[in-house]
Design an enzyme around this catalytic site. Structure first.
Site, PDB file in Angstrom:
ATOM      1  N   ARG A 631       3.255  -2.824   8.522  1.00  0.00           N
ATOM      2  CA  ARG A 631       1.988  -2.764   9.231  1.00  0.00           C
ATOM      3  C   ARG A 631       0.829  -2.779   8.223  1.00  0.00           C
ATOM      4  NH1 ARG A 631       0.749   2.479  12.856  1.00  0.00           N
ATOM      5  NH2 ARG A 631      -0.585   1.568  14.462  1.00  0.00           N
ATOM      6  N   ILE A 632      -0.212  -3.505   8.564  1.00  0.00           N
ATOM      7  CA  ILE A 632      -1.378  -3.590   7.688  1.00  0.00           C
ATOM      8  C   ILE A 632      -2.480  -2.711   8.298  1.00  0.00           C
ATOM      9  CG2 ILE A 632      -3.092  -5.140   6.674  1.00  0.00           C
ATOM     10  CD1 ILE A 632      -0.154  -5.476   5.627  1.00  0.00           C
ATOM     11  N   GLN A 641      -6.979  -6.440  -1.903  1.00  0.00           N
ATOM     12  CA  GLN A 641      -6.070  -5.851  -2.884  1.00  0.00           C
ATOM     13  C   GLN A 641      -5.079  -6.896  -3.394  1.00  0.00           C
ATOM     14  OE1 GLN A 641      -3.606  -2.699  -1.345  1.00  0.00           O
ATOM     15  NE2 GLN A 641      -3.286  -1.847  -3.374  1.00  0.00           N
ATOM     16  N   LYS A 704       4.577  -0.649   4.214  1.00  0.00           N
ATOM     17  CA  LYS A 704       5.437  -0.798   3.030  1.00  0.00           C
ATOM     18  C   LYS A 704       4.677  -0.699   1.707  1.00  0.00           C
ATOM     19  CE  LYS A 704       9.235  -3.595   4.862  1.00  0.00           C
ATOM     20  NZ  LYS A 704       9.848  -4.945   4.801  1.00  0.00           N
ATOM     21  N   GLY A 705       3.382  -0.890   1.723  1.00  0.00           N
ATOM     22  CA  GLY A 705       2.630  -0.830   0.474  1.00  0.00           C
ATOM     23  C   GLY A 705       2.401  -2.203  -0.119  1.00  0.00           C
ATOM     24  N   GLY A 707       0.232  -2.632  -3.372  1.00  0.00           N
ATOM     25  CA  GLY A 707      -0.427  -2.662  -4.680  1.00  0.00           C
ATOM     26  C   GLY A 707       0.294  -3.497  -5.716  1.00  0.00           C
ATOM     27  N   GLU A 708       1.595  -3.416  -5.749  1.00  0.00           N
ATOM     28  CA  GLU A 708       2.340  -4.059  -6.842  1.00  0.00           C
ATOM     29  C   GLU A 708       2.786  -5.468  -6.479  1.00  0.00           C
ATOM     30  OE1 GLU A 708       2.549  -1.590  -9.203  1.00  0.00           O
ATOM     31  OE2 GLU A 708       2.188   0.057  -7.827  1.00  0.00           O
TER      32      GLU A 708
HETATM   33 MO1  MOS Z   1       0.914   1.383 -10.362  1.00  0.00          MO
HETATM   34  S1  MOS Z   1       1.775   0.531 -12.035  1.00  0.00           S
HETATM   35  O1  MOS Z   1       2.202   2.443  -9.994  1.00  0.00           O
HETATM   36  O2  MOS Z   1      -0.488   2.190 -10.868  1.00  0.00           O
END
Ligand code: MOS
Length: 743
Positions: A631-632, A641, A704-705, A707-708
């Protein structure tokens, strides 16, 4: 009726503060009477300090103190292992002895009345060394690489894993790829440098400090100084980018606190850009081998992934370099191996997409290479090997939308217009290439807590010791709270970045929304229950009867089920209760779910490059990332992001490389003129999209996230596009102009 705040593309609620200077970063917290500290960094890569010319410098204008191992206090350095610290080894102890372990290690601090005076004195400080030659180049050392100790203790990075007999299956495979990959050391280089303002009040210490993990910084500094944890307060409302470099508490925080105690006044310490390359972690250089064996129809028969990372001599940094190779494709014979080379360097740390970004680069370049050998479209090759379950863990995926991402991305990108033949597409003189790669990153969920408070004026406050390094955490968490409480976002104030708030996990690993968001949701539900209980218990509230069973919340009002009367608002209940109503909650991942499901986000990344055949310049012309990440919460912030992560991927593919002088370990390009990062002119049209993915297992919010994962697939998509454009396969990052001038 609900308010449906989750899913709205709201602009950042802190946007105005950020662009108007209202948002305060660590170095903005100037204290009355503050002095300035500047670190003196070692100019030897290994050895001992033999002399520190403190006397001459102490006489310089404004100098208050020169602190080195000769006069620094012996610190407690009590046991402390945060979840973010390497499980094996011991952190660097600063100014405690004469040893130099790596180039740039802090060897002294100069404190003065102004920054200018401190800088002049630090530059003039003469430090002599008995220097030895450090070992900083891992390439010749693979035979002496070691099995990471931590992997034996259940670390996420498996030293050795697999199934079947990958070597035998490779030997008998009809079509093979067997290649090596070398990815440069990188430094995070966020806009905001590390900074700490330290102020003592007796034996209590306040740190205004850049941190992705304020409660860990509190615990770490307390352990180092031998203080009770409650005596240290860490405050960090804003972080100007970090990408992992502010997850750990590095030595400069200790140095700021030492300095402040020594001179008896608050001290501000800001790292220079150059010092950002020394003691605050880096993405380790990696050396990898991928071997793929396939039948002539494209079915994978063997996958071998051997990866080597670098670490320091005093700590063992590990990351999940080879893990994705276990589950990205269906393959009966898999062997993965992860080893470490110990070097005379500072300890590496997590950097956006840690492990996965490097490991998936190698894997996805090899898969692309295999597609040409098979004469198959690279997307079709992936479709052919799409697994039904996670074959490494033998678990169902909680959800997996990889092929959906490829289909949606291919459509938007216009993949069908690609001529599969390398060096076949042109735009005038320029060679045009289109490349694609998969992205994947685990959907983690760490324990977190949160506090929710309902106030008599009808507003709510939420507090968590989380951080917001830029993805929009202030906004998205406010949305979660507003939706759960049924209040408009304007009536919810979300605060983070203080170590005395309820504990949160590190702001990293793409787990903040899953972890902190779930805790906020739970705290909001808990405070509603508490308010209902108070209302029912309150004699003055006649409508609710004896029990809270028959009542419900609707748009921030409590009413009896079936009633049409407007009910009682949070504010009224709080006022009747004589003030604020509070509740806290803690959440963590359900172990049953973790036992049953493999939980990862997946994505498909498309890139188009133009290569100038005469001078070798490579430009990314456009890129589209399509992600299945559950979900966003806020599509605007999520896309922003992801675009940021993809820009990081352009840096990894084409620019970022920390070059060490092998004679002394000095980073020769420790400045932004020679450590290249993408700037506006390097950034083409980038789009990020999300496929609709409903994951009922992963956590209460179904997130789920992000960032990475957005960095993970970008570099291989670009490298694959470069091959398609030119017919030149480059397996070393960053890809340089020289690599294009071979024919
Ligand atoms: Mo991210 S590398 O866990 O800030």
């Amino acid at each position: 009726m609900t308010t449906n705040v989750i899913g709205q593309p709201l602009p950042r609620i802190d946007g105005r503060a950020k662009v108007s200077g209202g948002a305060r970063y660590a170095a903005d917290f100037n204290q009355k009477g503050q002095a300035y500290a500047v670190i003196v960094s070692a100019t030897a890569g290994l050895g001992r300090i033999t002399e520190i010319g403190a006397e001459a410098v102490s006489a310089m204008p404004g100098v208050i103190a020169v602190i080195s191992h000769l006069n620094a206090p012996r610190l407690a350095y009590g046991e402390h292992k945060g979840s973010i610290d390497p499980a094996i080894g011991e952190r660097l102890h600063v100014l405690q002895d004469d040893k130099v372990r790596f180039w740039g290690q802090p060897v002294a601090i100069v404190v003065a009345d102004t920054l200018d005076h401190a800088e002049r004195a630090a530059a003039a400080l003469n430090v002599a060394y008995a220097a030895e030659r450090p070992v900083v180049n891992p390439t010749g050392l693979l035979a002496s690489a070691v099995v990471p100790e931590a992997t034996k203790r259940g670390g996420r990075a498996d030293a050795d894993a697999g199934r079947g007999d990958a070597d035998a299956a490779l030997a008998s495979a009809e079509v093979k790829v067997d290649e090596s990959y070398d990815i440069a050391r990188q430094n995070h280089n966020p806009m905001e440098p590390h900074a700490t303002v330290a102020a003592w009040d007796g034996d209590r210490l306040t740190l205004w400090s850049k941190s992705q993990y304020v409660i860990n910084e509190q615990a770490e500094i307390a352990a180092i100084f031998g203080l009770p944890v409650k005596n240290v307060q860490v405050i960090c409302p804003f972080v100007g980018g970090a990408f992992g470099t502010s997850l750990r508490t590095w030595p400069h925080v200790t140095l700021a606190a030492i300095a402040a105690r020594q001179v008896g006044r608050p001290v501000k310490l800001v790292l220079t850009r150059k010092q950002m390359f020394f003691t605050t972690g880096h993405r380790p250089r990696t050396l990898q081998r991928i071997a793929l064996g396939a039948a002539s129809d494209g079915k994978l028969k063997s996958l071998i992934h051997e990866g080597y990372g670098e670490t320091s001599r005093y700590e063992e940094f590990i990351e999940a370099l080879t893990s994705v190779s276990g589950f990205l494709y269906s393959c009966p014979n898999v062997r993965t191996r992860y080893r470490l080379v110990k070097l005379d360097t500072g300890t590496p740390t997590y950097m956006r997409g840690p492990g996965e970004a490097s490991g998936v680069f190698a894997l996805e370049c090899a898969v692309d290479e295999l597609s040409y050998k098979l004469g198959l479209d690279p997307i079709e090759l992936r479709r052919l090997n799409e697994p039904e379950i996670d074959e490494a863990e033998e678990k169902l995926f909680s959800s997996r939308s990889l092929m959906k991402c490829y289909d949606a991305g291919a459509e938007r990108f216009g993949w069908s217009k690609r001529d599969p033949k390398p060096r076949s597409m042109r735009d005038g003189r320029l060679l045009i290439g289109m490349g694609v790669a998969s992205a994947s990153y685990p959907a983690f969920h760490a324990p977190s807590s949160a506090l929710a408070r309902l106030l008599p004026d009808g507003t709510a406050e939420i507090e968590v010791a989380a951080s917001d390094m830029g993805p929009g955490t202030y906004t998205s968490m406010t949305q979660v709270a507003a939706e759960t409480l049924g209040l408009p976002v304007e009536n919810v104030r979300f605060s983070l970045g203080r170590s005395d708030y309820p504990p949160a996990p590190s702001h990293g690993g793409s787990w903040t929304m899953a972890s902190v968001g779930s805790a906020i949701r739970a705290a909001c539900i808990a405070v509603q229950e508490e308010a209902a209980r108070r209302a029912v218990a309150d004699q003055r509230s006649s409508v609710f009867g004896e029990s809270i069973d028959g009542v419900m919340w609707e748009e921030g009002r409590l009413r009896r089920r079936g009633d049409t009367a407007p009910g009682q608002a949070y504010g009224d209940i709080a006022a009747s209760a004589g003030g604020a109503i509070e509740a806290s909650a803690s959440t963590k991942r359900d172990p049953d779910v973790a036992g049953k499901y493999s939980m990862h986000a997946f994505g498909a990344v498309f890139a188009e490059v133009a290569v100038d055949p005469d001078v070798g310049t490579i430009r990314v012309r456009r890129a589209i990332g399509t992600y299945g990440a559950g979900r966003i919460i806020n599509p605007r912030l999520a896309a922003s992001q992801c675009v940021g992560g993809m820009v990081g991927g352009i840096g990894m593919a084409l620019m970022e490389r920390t070059v060490l002088d092998t004679r002394d370990g000095r980073p020769v390009n420790a400045h932004m003129a020679d450590y290249l990062v993408p700037v506006n002119l390097d950034i083409p049209d980038i789009e990020a999209h999300f496929v609709n993915e409903v994951d009922p297992h992963v956590n209460a919010l179904g997130v789920k996230g992000l960032g990475e994962i957005a960095l993970v697939g970008m570099a291989p998509a670009i490298a694959n596009a470069v091959f398609h454009a030119t017919g030149i396969r480059v397996r070393t990052l960053p890809i340089r102009i020289e690599d294009m001038l071979v024919s």
